[in-house]
Design a protein around this motif. Structure first.
Motif, PDB file in Angstrom:
ATOM      1  N   TYR A   5      -9.898  -5.359   9.613  1.00 20.47           N
ATOM      2  CA  TYR A   5      -9.553  -6.146   8.227  1.00 20.47           C
ATOM      3  C   TYR A   5     -10.758  -6.535   7.843  1.00 20.47           C
ATOM      4  CZ  TYR A   5      -4.507  -5.443   8.574  1.00 20.47           C
ATOM      5  OH  TYR A   5      -3.159  -4.575   8.578  1.00 20.47           O
ATOM      6  N   SER A  17       0.775  -1.316  -0.052  1.00 18.36           N
ATOM      7  CA  SER A  17      -0.045   0.129   0.121  1.00 18.36           C
ATOM      8  C   SER A  17       0.748   1.074  -0.018  1.00 18.36           C
ATOM      9  CB  SER A  17      -0.837   0.045   1.360  1.00 18.36           C
ATOM     10  OG  SER A  17      -1.681  -1.193   1.045  1.00 18.36           O
ATOM     11  N   THR A  60      -5.561   0.232   4.725  1.00 15.81           N
ATOM     12  CA  THR A  60      -4.514  -0.845   5.012  1.00 15.81           C
ATOM     13  C   THR A  60      -3.354  -0.743   5.676  1.00 15.81           C
ATOM     14  OG1 THR A  60      -5.109  -1.709   2.670  1.00 15.81           O
ATOM     15  CG2 THR A  60      -3.283  -2.904   3.661  1.00 15.81           C
ATOM     16  N   ILE A  68      -4.434  -9.609   2.074  1.00 17.57           N
ATOM     17  CA  ILE A  68      -5.249  -9.637   3.268  1.00 17.57           C
ATOM     18  C   ILE A  68      -6.248 -10.474   3.194  1.00 17.57           C
ATOM     19  CG2 ILE A  68      -7.187  -7.795   4.179  1.00 17.57           C
ATOM     20  CD1 ILE A  68      -5.571  -5.467   3.482  1.00 17.57           C
TER      21      ILE A  68
END
Lengths: 440, 270
Positions: free
Chosen positions: B226, B148, B246, B184
């Protein structure tokens, strides 16, 4: 008898001069044959692109050859010689070879490092080969130029980054989308540059093309060309939802693509990124669109900015390329020099042999009634004298073949032994008589 | 004695990190990335050797206490990096991942690597399962965070139209967006399982599944973040907003590791 280059390029002539001089491909064969027919022109090749028109030639006499080529240009393209005087450049010998290598390696291009020129040069070479207007020297020069260009490309990074606007568009699209496979490009309005950019994107994997234009027929026509589909101009905002890349050049005087339309489209496409390219001047996409998340708007100046920074990076590579070219020019010239010594030695031998035979004949006629043995010894003596006299000059000629300045020595040897028998050469040689007087 | 393996691994990681940074700032030097990758693999092997030796020495999986947890997190991150590098061939990842590994491990060097005896109530097979799952989930989150950060750098360059040397090295926005999400969606189930097994273990050890100790509470918050990321993704969130979220998620993980675990309260103290 080295290479001559006569020509003009984007560096010396504006486009209106270049286009007048350019040789149309359809009649290139005729042009080549006509030029080959000019007096003293032994080999010739015509390179005609939108940025340059150049003639590569070899002539019996370089200075006269240059004049003949200039005459050919103005006669053939029907331009007054005076109007060309400023634009035309002439290179001979080492600078001509270096020029050829620089052109092939794209160091002399408007966009340094662009790859098209090499292909164009290969086409020109092929035309020369097909029409048999080239021979040993130009063939060698072109083959060498092509291999030098390849060497430059592999040993430097000169062609790595995008340095034309349409390539910059592809480079940016790649950094946004990665693989362009499966992406959709939409052309809004049509212009040469927009079409070029679209074509580059298609070459790089874009499969689906949408075309919207104010005149629907033109849209249909273009869509057909790209294997895409036409969209009515009023409908483009709804179609924007599926477009990953938008290329806009409508020629409108106001913003055609508004902030509202784009943010609506983005919602419709779940905020998947859109790359927008505004090639139009005045701009057709509201610059505020760039503030929307996941929208990347580049106008013509932005693209030019990308191109310029890439060009800067190429500058350093170009310097390395120039070094490579200098080395290669040297190896080429060595070959050419060796080529020159052979005819000189052959001519020299022939000439002296000719004299020997004639004088031998005369002597033998006067010496009546000599035995065969005596005859053979007279012949052997003449042969021995000739060999002894020629030995030193030939050794020197051969030795100097790969040294700089050897051309002068060959010229001098030819003059000293009067090897160039045709009238023009004699006149030329007489012209030098004065120099000889001075030097004595 | 075994600690030398750990120290050697650190030195090699440091070299790899330096090589990767040199790679990303000098675009024409490709062999630096190759050198760095080799160094990373070598470091990982040393690191793994250390892990196994420690395991055999303490006769329990060495993921207990601050040092061991950080040690395992570092290993997990390098593992995730190597998998992603093999899969996507993005050398620039190393320029961000390896420095993170080095930064995480420096505090580990400072604390004692001594093997401590475990409270008998905690001795159970669940220990290893709970901790390794949770930390592997964290490793995936670390990867997502790094990607990210890279996304935001690239995004900013594209928006501002300042394309530096790093621009040519970083991959496309789309691929970074995709693999960040993948990390993720791979890490969250592991983290979830880590929490579930932890809860089962707690029931066995203390007779209660959940006791709101700081670590549990904090982990629940992290887990929810998350989960929200995964949910928002299906609603079409992507790009910059997603990247910020993130990174925020991983900050919670870091706080969990470096702050919450150090608070002298509850059962997760180490």
């Amino acid at each position: 008898m080295g290479v001559i280059v006569v020509g003009l390029s984007h560096k010396t002539a504006p486009v209106d001069v270049r286009e007048k001089l350019s040789f149309p491909e359809a009649s290139l064969a005729d042009s080549l044959k006509t030029l080959r027919g000019y007096e003293g022109v032994r080999e010739c090749l015509i390179l005609s692109t939108c940025n340059r028109v150049e003639i590569y030639a070899v002539a019996q006499d370089t200075a006269a050859g240059v004049e003949q080529i200039k005459r050919f240009i103005s006669e053939h393209r029907k331009i007054a010689p005076e109007s060309l005087a400023q634009s035309l450049y002439v290179h001979t010998e080492a600078p001509a070879v270096r020029h050829a290598f620089r052109v092939a390696s794209s160091l002399d291009s408007m966009v340094v490092g662009e790859p098209q020129i090499l292909g164009q040069l290969k086409d020109a070479f092929e035309a020369g080969l097909k029409n048999k207007t080239t021979s040993a020297i130009v063939n060698k020069l072109l083959k060498k130029a092509i291999s030098v260009a390849k060497r430059v490309r592999t040993e430097t990074k000169i062609a790595e980054s995008a340095v034309s606007i349409s390539f910059a568009a592809v480079e940016l699209a790649r950094k946004i989308f990665g693989d362009l496979q499966g992406k959709t490009v939409m052309l809004l309005g049509a212009g040469e540059m927009a079409e070029l950019a679209a074509r580059h994107l298609i070459n790089n994997g874009v499969k689906s093309v949408l075309v919207a234009n104010r005149t629907f027929e033109r849209a249909v026509e273009l869509a057909k060309e790209f294997n895409g589909s036409a969209v009515r101009f009023e409908d483009f905002p709804t179609e924007l939802v599926v477009a990953d890349i938008l290329i806009c050049s409508t020629g409108a005087a106001h913003y055609v693509v508004t902030h509202d339309a784009v943010s609506k489209a983005l919602k419709g496409r779940h905020h998947k990124p859109i790359f927008m390219i505004d090639i139009s001047v005045p701009r057709n996409i509201d610059p505020d669109v760039n503030k929307i998340d996941n929208v990347y708007l580049y106008d013509i100046d932005n693209l030019q900015g990308v191109v310029n920074s890439n060009i800067e990076g190429r500058q350093k590579e170009a310097e390395r390329a120039e070094e490579i070219i200098l080395q290669e020019v040297e190896t080429y010239l060595q070959w050419e020099r060796a080529l020159d010594v052979v005819p000189t030695i052959v001519d020299l031998r022939e000439k002296v042999e000719d004299m020997r035979l004639r004088e031998l004949d005369k002597a033998l006629c006067q010496l009546n009634g000599i035995t065969d043995d005596q005859r053979r010894s007279v012949e052997a003596m003449s042969q021995a004298i000739v060999n002894k006299i020629l030995h030193a000059p030939i050794v020197v000629l051969k030795q100097s073949a790969s040294e700089t300045g050897s051309e002068d020595l060959f010229q001098f040897a030819r003059r000293l032994f009067n090897l160039d028998k045709d009238l023009k050469k004699c006149v030329h040689a007489k012209g030098f008589g004065g120099d000889e007087g001075k030097s004595e | 004695m075994n600690i030398q393996f750990f120290q050697a691994a650190m030195v090699v990681y440091l070299l790899a990190a330096a090589g990767y940074i040199a790679y990303i700032i000098a675009p024409e030097k490709k062999n630096r990335a190759v050198f760095s990758l080799v160094a990373t693999v070598a470091g990982f092997l040393l690191h793994t050797a250390y892990f196994i030796l420690r395991w055999s020495e303490s006769s329990r999986i060495p993921i207990t206490g601050f040092f061991e947890a950080i040690n395992f997190l570092g290993m997990g991150i390098v593992l995730v990096f190597l998998i992603m590098e093999a899969r996507y061939r993005i050398a620039a990842l190393g320029s961000f991942m390896l420095p993170l590994v080095v930064l995480l491990m420096v505090p580990a060097l400072a604390v004692s690597g001594k093997i401590v005896d475990l409270n008998p109530v905690l001795k159970s097979g669940w220990l290893g399962i709970h901790t390794s799952l949770a930390v592997l989930g964290d490793s995936a989150f670390a990867f997502a965070c790094i990607i990210s950060v890279m996304y935001l750098i690239q995004e900013r360059q594209l928006k501002k139209k300042h394309l530096g040397a790093i621009f040519h090295r970083l991959p496309s926005l789309e691929i970074m967006d995709t693999i960040g999400y993948k990390a993720i969606s791979f890490g969250w189930p592991l983290f979830t399982l880590g929490m579930v097994t932890g809860s089962i273990w707690a029931e066995i050890a203390w007779g209660t599944y959940w006791s709101w100790d700081p670590k549990e509470t904090w982990s629940l918050i992290t887990w929810v973040i998350y989960l929200a990321i995964l949910h928002l993704r299906t609603l079409g969130w992507r790009g910059k907003k997603m990247a910020y979220l993130t990174i925020a998620g991983f900050l919670f993980v870091l706080v969990s590791f470096f702050v919450v675990s150090r608070i002298q309260l509850g059962k997760h103290v180490f």
